[in-house]
Design an enzyme around this catalytic site. Structure first.
Site, PDB file in Angstrom:
ATOM      1  N   THR A  75     -10.027  -0.479  -3.030  1.00  0.00           N
ATOM      2  CA  THR A  75     -10.951   0.315  -3.855  1.00  0.00           C
ATOM      3  C   THR A  75     -12.390  -0.120  -3.576  1.00  0.00           C
ATOM      4  O   THR A  75     -13.270   0.702  -3.297  1.00  0.00           O
ATOM      5  CB  THR A  75     -10.641   0.126  -5.360  1.00  0.00           C
ATOM      6  OG1 THR A  75      -9.304   0.569  -5.597  1.00  0.00           O
ATOM      7  CG2 THR A  75     -11.596   0.906  -6.239  1.00  0.00           C
ATOM      8  N   ASN A 154      -0.501   7.746   0.161  1.00  0.00           N
ATOM      9  CA  ASN A 154       0.222   6.883  -0.772  1.00  0.00           C
ATOM     10  C   ASN A 154       1.308   7.609  -1.561  1.00  0.00           C
ATOM     11  O   ASN A 154       2.169   6.978  -2.155  1.00  0.00           O
ATOM     12  CB  ASN A 154      -0.756   6.212  -1.745  1.00  0.00           C
ATOM     13  CG  ASN A 154      -1.733   7.192  -2.344  1.00  0.00           C
ATOM     14  OD1 ASN A 154      -2.522   7.814  -1.641  1.00  0.00           O
ATOM     15  ND2 ASN A 154      -1.678   7.343  -3.648  1.00  0.00           N
ATOM     16  N   GLN A 182      -2.359   1.913   2.785  1.00  0.00           N
ATOM     17  CA  GLN A 182      -0.896   2.032   2.855  1.00  0.00           C
ATOM     18  C   GLN A 182      -0.358   1.737   4.259  1.00  0.00           C
ATOM     19  O   GLN A 182       0.861   1.681   4.445  1.00  0.00           O
ATOM     20  CB  GLN A 182      -0.458   3.452   2.444  1.00  0.00           C
ATOM     21  CG  GLN A 182      -0.694   3.779   0.987  1.00  0.00           C
ATOM     22  CD  GLN A 182       0.220   3.002   0.044  1.00  0.00           C
ATOM     23  OE1 GLN A 182       1.281   2.524   0.421  1.00  0.00           O
ATOM     24  NE2 GLN A 182      -0.206   2.863  -1.204  1.00  0.00           N
ATOM     25  N   SER A 202      -5.854  -3.668   1.950  1.00  0.00           N
ATOM     26  CA  SER A 202      -5.592  -4.394   0.714  1.00  0.00           C
ATOM     27  C   SER A 202      -4.329  -5.241   0.860  1.00  0.00           C
ATOM     28  O   SER A 202      -3.271  -4.716   1.227  1.00  0.00           O
ATOM     29  CB  SER A 202      -5.400  -3.360  -0.405  1.00  0.00           C
ATOM     30  OG  SER A 202      -5.258  -3.997  -1.632  1.00  0.00           O
ATOM     31  N   ALA A 203      -4.427  -6.542   0.567  1.00  0.00           N
ATOM     32  CA  ALA A 203      -3.318  -7.465   0.842  1.00  0.00           C
ATOM     33  C   ALA A 203      -2.043  -7.164   0.041  1.00  0.00           C
ATOM     34  O   ALA A 203      -0.944  -7.370   0.539  1.00  0.00           O
ATOM     35  CB  ALA A 203      -3.773  -8.899   0.550  1.00  0.00           C
ATOM     36  N   HIS A 204      -2.218  -6.669  -1.197  1.00  0.00           N
ATOM     37  CA  HIS A 204      -1.002  -6.532  -2.029  1.00  0.00           C
ATOM     38  C   HIS A 204      -0.112  -5.375  -1.599  1.00  0.00           C
ATOM     39  O   HIS A 204       0.985  -5.183  -2.148  1.00  0.00           O
ATOM     40  CB  HIS A 204      -1.359  -6.435  -3.523  1.00  0.00           C
ATOM     41  CG  HIS A 204      -1.932  -5.131  -3.970  1.00  0.00           C
ATOM     42  ND1 HIS A 204      -1.196  -4.200  -4.668  1.00  0.00           N
ATOM     43  CD2 HIS A 204      -3.174  -4.595  -3.846  1.00  0.00           C
ATOM     44  CE1 HIS A 204      -1.973  -3.161  -4.963  1.00  0.00           C
ATOM     45  NE2 HIS A 204      -3.170  -3.379  -4.461  1.00  0.00           N
ATOM     46  N   CYS A 330      -0.810   9.898 -13.065  1.00  0.00           N
ATOM     47  CA  CYS A 330      -0.954   9.855 -14.522  1.00  0.00           C
ATOM     48  C   CYS A 330      -2.282   9.227 -14.897  1.00  0.00           C
ATOM     49  O   CYS A 330      -2.690   8.264 -14.278  1.00  0.00           O
ATOM     50  CB  CYS A 330       0.114   8.963 -15.145  1.00  0.00           C
ATOM     51  SG  CYS A 330       1.742   9.400 -14.681  1.00  0.00           S
TER      52      CYS A 330
HETATM   53  C1  LIG Z   1      -4.461   4.915  -0.122  1.00  0.00           C
HETATM   54  C2  LIG Z   1      -4.956   3.915  -1.120  1.00  0.00           C
HETATM   55  N1  LIG Z   1      -6.258   3.615  -1.169  1.00  0.00           N
HETATM   56  C3  LIG Z   1      -6.741   2.718  -2.030  1.00  0.00           C
HETATM   57  C4  LIG Z   1      -5.927   2.061  -2.918  1.00  0.00           C
HETATM   58  C5  LIG Z   1      -6.505   1.056  -3.874  1.00  0.00           C
HETATM   59  O1  LIG Z   1      -6.216  -0.220  -3.435  1.00  0.00           O
HETATM   60  P1  LIG Z   1      -6.524  -1.547  -4.299  1.00  0.00           P
HETATM   61  O2  LIG Z   1      -5.429  -1.657  -5.268  1.00  0.00           O
HETATM   62  O3  LIG Z   1      -6.511  -2.639  -3.302  1.00  0.00           O
HETATM   63  O4  LIG Z   1      -7.858  -1.385  -4.895  1.00  0.00           O
HETATM   64  C6  LIG Z   1      -4.560   2.337  -2.907  1.00  0.00           C
HETATM   65  C7  LIG Z   1      -3.648   1.698  -3.897  1.00  0.00           C
HETATM   66  O5  LIG Z   1      -2.850   2.343  -4.530  1.00  0.00           O
HETATM   67  C8  LIG Z   1      -4.065   3.290  -1.988  1.00  0.00           C
HETATM   68  O6  LIG Z   1      -2.764   3.599  -1.938  1.00  0.00           O
END
Ligand SMILES: Cc1ncc(COP(=O)(O)O)c(C=O)c1O
Length: 382
Positions: A75, A154, A182, A202-204, A330
């Site tokens: 994000t 996603n 993703q 994003s690492a998670h 949601c």
């Molecule tokens: C395509 C995409 N972009 C951005 C994000 C946001 O990532 P973060 O949780 O690292 O802020 C996500 C998370 O769901 C995502 O799937």
């Protein structure tokens, strides 16, 4: 009672225990601030951060490790890429292009930029969720400064023709930003071969820790410049100031190394599991529809429309056995139809009858999962 089986790996993945082991000393023993380079404690932390930056840069095909800017996740990386590029290049033009199926971290940032004078064109997608390249060519104007298209979606897992878009953007001298939240760790990515200028991750999403991610900012042909959007101590080339999350950064690099090494075999395994689940479901209920591209998609994504079965009802009846999400987004106050499914041509009713299964490393028994889903669907339909 056993925990329900986790099938929401697009939302987040569990931290790999091998990664946790690697991170632990950086909470308690190697706790220096990597910006405190005058003493040993700071230096030890800096060595760890430098090593992690090198590892991540190598896996993404960067030319220099300082092309990686650490952030708190995708994000923040998306915000920095889009706001930072718009503010830097707005004298060249105010037009930005993105796909209609981007994550809110891109779409809402673009809305904020419209309030600063940006003009935004959202590209349509086909029924598989693939960006229309002809529409992209037609949308480009003299004043277009940036194109933003996600690597993989996603909700439906569709992978976009990133290298083709990169080539087009390069030929026109337009910056190309890719939200790869993703895809990193799941799909092979090479930022230079694919002509990507900015890439968020994003690492998670790849079995690393939450709250850490990064942005690739190209430094060769062209050298991409961004305006900072936060201000402070000058870390991360002044683009993302603030003390670095050392355990998180170390964990992210370790998670990416494992994911990259195991990627090929894992993709194959997940592809087989997905095929088994869909075959069983469609044998039991021939009207179940699979959304997303049949081949060019994340192998761990299964997005299914089940006519006559409200996603929320199915989630509810299977709650004690399976954890998965509805295909519709949601908010805290209301349930809205998914903008992704709507862009692909699904009706409001169909979007509410859509579920997203995100398989992952812990997913094993495809027949067992299919059996639970078939039972649940039968129960809701009765
Ligand atoms: C395509 C995409 N972009 C951005 C994000 C946001 O990532 P973060 O949780 O690292 O802020 C996500 C998370 O769901 C995502 O799937």
């Amino acid at each position: 009672m056993d925990e329900p089986i986790y099938l929401d790996h697009h939302a987040t993945t569990p931290l790999d225990r091998r990664v946790l082991e690697k991170m632990l000393p950086y909470f308690t023993e190697i706790y220096g601030n990597p910006s405190s380079i005058d003493h040993l404690h700071g230096n030890k932390a800096k060595v760890a951060v430098d090593g992690a930056r090198q590892t991540i840069a190598k896996h993404l095909g960067c030319r220099k490790e300082n092309e990686i800017i650490f952030t708190s996740g995708a994000t923040e990386a998306n915000n920095l890429a889009l706001i930072g590029a718009f503010r830097k290049y707005r004298d060249k033009g105010k037009h930005l292009i993105a796909s209609a199926i981007e994550h809110p971290a891109v779409l809402d940032t673009l809305k904020a930029l419209e309030r600063e004078g940006a003009e935004v064109t959202l590209l349509p997608v086909d029924s598989h969720g693939v960006v229309d390249l002809e529409a992209l060519r037609n949308a480009i104007r003299k004043e277009t400064i940036l194109i933003s298209v996600m690597f993989a979606n996603n909700e439906i897992g569709t992978i976009q023709p990133i290298a083709q878009i990169g080539e087009l953007a390069k030929a026109k001298g337009i910056l190309f930003h890719v939200d790869a939240a993703q895809a990193v760790g799941h799909e092979p990515i090479h930022v230079y071969d694919m002509n990507i200028d900015l890439l968020s991750f994003s690492a998670h999403k790849f079995y690393g820790p939450k709250g850490v991610g990064g942005l690739f900012v190209r430094s060769f042909a062209p050298m991409v410049r961004l305006e900072a959007v936060t201000f402070g101590g000058g870390q991360e080339r002044n683009l993302r100031p603030g003390s670095l999350n050392v355990p998180g950064i170390v964990g992210m690099a370790e998670a990416l190394s494992f994911a990259a090494t195991e990627q090929k075999a894992e993709r194959k395994r997940l592809e087989q599991l997905s095929a088994t689940i869909t075959d069983a479901l469609q044998t039991a209920f021939p009207d179940v529809k699979i959304n997303g591209h049949p081949e060019r998609k994340l192998t761990h994504n299964l997005n299914l429309t089940i006519p006559g079965v409200e996603a929320k009802a199915l989630i509810h009846v299977l709650k004690s056995k399976l954890s998965f999400s509805a295909g519709s987004a949601c908010s805290t106050t209301k349930v809205e139809p998914s903008h992704v499914l709507k862009a692909m041509g699904l009706s409001d009713d169909e979007t509410f009858q859509t579920i997203r299964l995100g398989l992952g490393r812990s997913t094993q028994d495809a027949q067992g999962l299919a059996h639970l889903l078939i039972e649940g669907i039968g129960q809701v339909r009765r």
